[in-house]
Structures are given as C-alpha cells and as structure tokens.
Motif scaffolding. Structure first.
Motif, PDB file in Angstrom:
ATOM      1  N   UNK A   2       0.686  -1.054  -0.039  1.00  0.00           N
ATOM      2  CA  UNK A   2       0.021   0.058   0.045  1.00  0.00           C
ATOM      3  C   UNK A   2       0.657   1.188  -0.074  1.00  0.00           C
ATOM      4  N   UNK A   3       2.120   1.168   0.432  1.00  0.00           N
ATOM      5  CA  UNK A   3       2.979   2.299   0.728  1.00  0.00           C
ATOM      6  C   UNK A   3       3.867   2.489  -0.521  1.00  0.00           C
ATOM      7  N   UNK A   4       3.784   1.701  -1.545  1.00  0.00           N
ATOM      8  CA  UNK A   4       4.581   1.703  -2.671  1.00  0.00           C
ATOM      9  C   UNK A   4       3.732   2.524  -3.823  1.00  0.00           C
ATOM     10  N   UNK A   5       4.225   3.941  -3.831  1.00  0.00           N
ATOM     11  CA  UNK A   5       3.750   4.962  -4.618  1.00  0.00           C
ATOM     12  C   UNK A   5       3.574   4.415  -6.129  1.00  0.00           C
ATOM     13  N   UNK A   6       4.598   3.782  -6.951  1.00  0.00           N
ATOM     14  CA  UNK A   6       4.894   3.537  -8.045  1.00  0.00           C
ATOM     15  C   UNK A   6       3.827   2.658  -8.453  1.00  0.00           C
ATOM     16  N   UNK A   7       3.501   1.731  -7.683  1.00  0.00           N
ATOM     17  CA  UNK A   7       2.674   0.539  -8.001  1.00  0.00           C
ATOM     18  C   UNK A   7       1.283   1.055  -8.047  1.00  0.00           C
ATOM     19  N   UNK A   8       0.952   1.809  -6.746  1.00  0.00           N
ATOM     20  CA  UNK A   8      -0.435   2.193  -6.668  1.00  0.00           C
ATOM     21  C   UNK A   8      -0.686   3.339  -7.592  1.00  0.00           C
ATOM     22  N   UNK A  57      -9.327   4.648  -2.561  1.00  0.00           N
ATOM     23  CA  UNK A  57      -8.592   4.317  -1.623  1.00  0.00           C
ATOM     24  C   UNK A  57      -7.154   4.579  -2.084  1.00  0.00           C
ATOM     25  N   UNK A  58      -6.834   4.494  -3.417  1.00  0.00           N
ATOM     26  CA  UNK A  58      -5.557   4.597  -3.685  1.00  0.00           C
ATOM     27  C   UNK A  58      -5.272   6.395  -3.561  1.00  0.00           C
ATOM     28  N   UNK A  59      -6.346   6.958  -3.878  1.00  0.00           N
ATOM     29  CA  UNK A  59      -6.099   8.451  -3.558  1.00  0.00           C
ATOM     30  C   UNK A  59      -5.987   8.912  -2.142  1.00  0.00           C
ATOM     31  N   UNK A 109      -2.670  10.161   2.647  1.00  0.00           N
ATOM     32  CA  UNK A 109      -2.072   9.735   4.023  1.00  0.00           C
ATOM     33  C   UNK A 109      -0.814   9.549   3.991  1.00  0.00           C
ATOM     34  N   UNK A 110      -0.065   8.878   3.116  1.00  0.00           N
ATOM     35  CA  UNK A 110       1.190   8.705   2.992  1.00  0.00           C
ATOM     36  C   UNK A 110       2.153   9.899   2.808  1.00  0.00           C
TER      37      UNK A 110
END
Length: 123
Positions: free
Chosen positions: A55-61, A91-93, A98-99
């Motif tokens: 969930x923290x992997x910004x590139x994958x998300x 959720x991704x947004x 959030x991160x």
C-alpha cells in the motif's frame, strides 16, 4: 469510507473488519461493487504472502490507479465494475494523501501551525 481506509493503512484489522461488518446490504450493482472492493482490500491485510509495503509503494499504486481509471472509462464497464474500481481509486487517492502527510511512518512534524511558522522564521 475514510475511516475504513485509515484502519487499513494503519493495519488495524479488527477496526477495518468491524466497519465492513457494519456495512448495509447493497441495494444495487454499484453498491455491491463497492462492498466487494472494501472486503477485498480488508482481506489483503490477512494475506501473509503479500508484501507489507504494497500500500505504501507509490509507483505500484500510481500504475494501478491509471489502469483502473482506464477501466472505469471503458464502454464495457458496468455498474458493478464502476463501484468496484471507483472504491479502489478512492482508496489509492486516500493512501497517497495519507502517506504524503507522514514521514517514516510517523505523523507530520507540525501538529500546531504556529510551530511551523516559528521554525520557518528561525535562521
């Protein structure tokens, strides 16, 4: 839905499951899609084979978000798909916001805006 997303990102399984359990029975296909998406996202917390940082992997998300936006815009996307994909996009947004407000898993440095102004004035 924001409280559910927050519980998921904080890896609070019991809190997230409690919110999903309280959700009402879906009335239409779009709501059913949203319901299934939230259940799927929560179930990812139980899966030990998934990397902890997914969930923290910004590139994958970001790539997933782009893919889902294309799917929602497709003429082949029905109401269930729209609800399902829209929930994932939300959720991704939320996850990105959030991160971005956290550093190394901690809350933002300034809880009090006055502290930030005073720190910016100091040489």
């Amino acid at each position: 839905m924001k409280s559910l997303f927050r519980h998921i990102l904080e890896k609070n399984k019991s809190g997230a499951k409690a919110i999903v359990k309280e959700q009402l029975v879906p009335n239409d296909d779009k709501e059913l899609g949203r319901y299934m998406a939230t259940r799927g996202i929560v179930s990812m917390l139980d899966n030990k084979n998934i990397d902890d940082g997914i969930f923290e992997d910004a590139e994958k998300m970001s790539r997933l978000r782009k893919l889902l936006l294309k799917r929602v815009g497709s003429i082949w996307c029905d109401e269930f798909d729209k609800g399902y994909f829209d929930t994932w996009i939300r959720f991704i947004n939320y996850s990105r916001r959030y991160n971005s407000g956290r550093t190394d898993g901690k809350e933002g440095v300034y809880k009090n805006p006055r502290e930030q102004k005073e720190r910016n004035k100091a040489p």
